[in-house]
Motif scaffolding. Sequence first.
Motif, PDB file in Angstrom:
ATOM      1  N   GLY A   1       0.819  -1.207   0.000  1.00  0.00           N
ATOM      2  CA  GLY A   1       0.000   0.000   0.000  1.00  0.00           C
ATOM      3  C   GLY A   1       0.851   1.254   0.000  1.00  0.00           C
ATOM      4  N   CYS A   2       0.187   2.387   0.059  1.00  0.00           N
ATOM      5  CA  CYS A   2       0.885   3.670  -0.011  1.00  0.00           C
ATOM      6  C   CYS A   2       1.152   4.243   1.377  1.00  0.00           C
ATOM      7  N   LEU A   3       2.317   4.855   1.508  1.00  0.00           N
ATOM      8  CA  LEU A   3       2.693   5.563   2.725  1.00  0.00           C
ATOM      9  C   LEU A   3       2.746   7.045   2.411  1.00  0.00           C
ATOM     10  N   ALA A   4       2.397   7.856   3.399  1.00  0.00           N
ATOM     11  CA  ALA A   4       2.554   9.301   3.297  1.00  0.00           C
ATOM     12  C   ALA A   4       3.762   9.662   4.149  1.00  0.00           C
ATOM     13  N   VAL A   5       4.743  10.301   3.544  1.00  0.00           N
ATOM     14  CA  VAL A   5       5.944  10.721   4.260  1.00  0.00           C
ATOM     15  C   VAL A   5       5.881  12.237   4.386  1.00  0.00           C
ATOM     16  N   PHE A   6       5.898  12.716   5.616  1.00  0.00           N
ATOM     17  CA  PHE A   6       5.708  14.132   5.911  1.00  0.00           C
ATOM     18  C   PHE A   6       6.995  14.773   6.396  1.00  0.00           C
ATOM     19  N   ARG A   7       7.178  16.039   6.024  1.00  0.00           N
ATOM     20  CA  ARG A   7       8.298  16.846   6.506  1.00  0.00           C
ATOM     21  C   ARG A   7       7.708  18.046   7.238  1.00  0.00           C
ATOM     22  N   THR A   8       8.115  18.242   8.482  1.00  0.00           N
ATOM     23  CA  THR A   8       7.615  19.370   9.260  1.00  0.00           C
ATOM     24  C   THR A   8       8.428  20.628   8.952  1.00  0.00           C
ATOM     25  N   ALA A   9       7.994  21.746   9.484  1.00  0.00           N
ATOM     26  CA  ALA A   9       8.685  23.021   9.260  1.00  0.00           C
ATOM     27  C   ALA A   9      10.102  22.990   9.818  1.00  0.00           C
ATOM     28  N   ASP A  10      10.327  22.158  10.855  1.00  0.00           N
ATOM     29  CA  ASP A  10      11.663  22.067  11.440  1.00  0.00           C
ATOM     30  C   ASP A  10      12.430  20.827  10.952  1.00  0.00           C
ATOM     31  N   ASP A  11      12.041  20.314   9.782  1.00  0.00           N
ATOM     32  CA  ASP A  11      12.728  19.227   9.075  1.00  0.00           C
ATOM     33  C   ASP A  11      12.673  17.867   9.755  1.00  0.00           C
ATOM     34  N   ARG A  12      11.707  17.633  10.626  1.00  0.00           N
ATOM     35  CA  ARG A  12      11.501  16.284  11.131  1.00  0.00           C
ATOM     36  C   ARG A  12      10.663  15.528  10.101  1.00  0.00           C
ATOM     37  N   VAL A  13      10.858  14.222  10.027  1.00  0.00           N
ATOM     38  CA  VAL A  13      10.181  13.401   9.022  1.00  0.00           C
ATOM     39  C   VAL A  13       9.391  12.298   9.714  1.00  0.00           C
ATOM     40  N   PHE A  14       8.154  12.086   9.253  1.00  0.00           N
ATOM     41  CA  PHE A  14       7.269  11.061   9.788  1.00  0.00           C
ATOM     42  C   PHE A  14       6.634  10.310   8.634  1.00  0.00           C
ATOM     43  N   ALA A  15       6.303   9.043   8.858  1.00  0.00           N
ATOM     44  CA  ALA A  15       5.632   8.241   7.832  1.00  0.00           C
ATOM     45  C   ALA A  15       4.399   7.583   8.435  1.00  0.00           C
ATOM     46  N   LEU A  16       3.290   7.673   7.705  1.00  0.00           N
ATOM     47  CA  LEU A  16       2.009   7.088   8.106  1.00  0.00           C
ATOM     48  C   LEU A  16       1.388   6.388   6.907  1.00  0.00           C
ATOM     49  N   ASP A  17       0.452   5.482   7.181  1.00  0.00           N
ATOM     50  CA  ASP A  17      -0.373   4.980   6.085  1.00  0.00           C
ATOM     51  C   ASP A  17      -1.041   6.184   5.439  1.00  0.00           C
ATOM     52  N   ASP A  18      -1.173   6.168   4.127  1.00  0.00           N
ATOM     53  CA  ASP A  18      -1.759   7.304   3.406  1.00  0.00           C
ATOM     54  C   ASP A  18      -3.265   7.136   3.248  1.00  0.00           C
ATOM     55  N   ARG A  19      -3.926   6.784   4.341  1.00  0.00           N
ATOM     56  CA  ARG A  19      -5.371   6.548   4.277  1.00  0.00           C
ATOM     57  C   ARG A  19      -5.997   6.870   5.623  1.00  0.00           C
ATOM     58  N   CYS A  20      -6.858   7.852   5.630  1.00  0.00           N
ATOM     59  CA  CYS A  20      -7.584   8.221   6.839  1.00  0.00           C
ATOM     60  C   CYS A  20      -8.559   7.087   7.183  1.00  0.00           C
ATOM     61  N   PRO A  21      -8.617   6.651   8.454  1.00  0.00           N
ATOM     62  CA  PRO A  21      -9.535   5.565   8.809  1.00  0.00           C
ATOM     63  C   PRO A  21     -11.005   5.981   8.790  1.00  0.00           C
ATOM     64  N   HIS A  22     -11.279   7.277   8.728  1.00  0.00           N
ATOM     65  CA  HIS A  22     -12.657   7.770   8.735  1.00  0.00           C
ATOM     66  C   HIS A  22     -13.354   7.502   7.401  1.00  0.00           C
ATOM     67  N   LYS A  23     -12.830   8.066   6.322  1.00  0.00           N
ATOM     68  CA  LYS A  23     -13.440   7.902   4.994  1.00  0.00           C
ATOM     69  C   LYS A  23     -12.422   7.562   3.905  1.00  0.00           C
ATOM     70  N   GLY A  24     -11.204   7.208   4.320  1.00  0.00           N
ATOM     71  CA  GLY A  24     -10.196   6.797   3.349  1.00  0.00           C
ATOM     72  C   GLY A  24      -9.497   7.930   2.624  1.00  0.00           C
ATOM     73  N   GLY A  25      -9.598   9.142   3.146  1.00  0.00           N
ATOM     74  CA  GLY A  25      -8.956  10.289   2.504  1.00  0.00           C
ATOM     75  C   GLY A  25      -7.446  10.147   2.434  1.00  0.00           C
ATOM     76  N   PRO A  26      -6.821  10.709   1.397  1.00  0.00           N
ATOM     77  CA  PRO A  26      -5.362  10.641   1.247  1.00  0.00           C
ATOM     78  C   PRO A  26      -4.676  11.645   2.179  1.00  0.00           C
ATOM     79  N   LEU A  27      -4.113  11.161   3.259  1.00  0.00           N
ATOM     80  CA  LEU A  27      -3.477  12.061   4.227  1.00  0.00           C
ATOM     81  C   LEU A  27      -2.316  12.840   3.611  1.00  0.00           C
ATOM     82  N   SER A  28      -1.695  12.288   2.581  1.00  0.00           N
ATOM     83  CA  SER A  28      -0.586  12.987   1.922  1.00  0.00           C
ATOM     84  C   SER A  28      -1.033  14.298   1.288  1.00  0.00           C
TER      85      SER A  28
END
Length: 110
Positions: free
Chosen positions: A25-52
């Motif tokens: 499946g797809c992962l959403a990889v996020f970069r914060t304003a202070d350059d920290r990086v996080f990875a989550l499933d790219d699917r909201c459990p509510h309605k399946g929205g693309p978190l990316s």
Amino acid sequence: MSMIDIGALDEIPAQGARVVKTAHGCLAVFRTADDRVFALDDRCPHKGGPLSEGIVHGTSVTCPLHGWVFSLETGLAQGADEGHVRTFATTVEGGRILIDAGLLARRSAA
């Protein structure tokens, strides 16, 4: 821990995201304003929205479909909403983003 290089930190804009396609499946990889990086499933459990495609603010992301907010650190829904999104260990080394390959391999068994 075995890590997979998914690209350069500079390829993701500050407070932005990138989608990484895996066999599970797809992962959403996020970069914060202070350059920290996080990875989550790219699917909201509510309605399946693309978190990316959501809005990154601090260490949270807001789902673009219905406004649910998730912690990038824990994957837990914030506020009155209940639910969670699976998170994946990341690190940045030499300007490259690395994700824990073991978690990706075990993901299909979860």
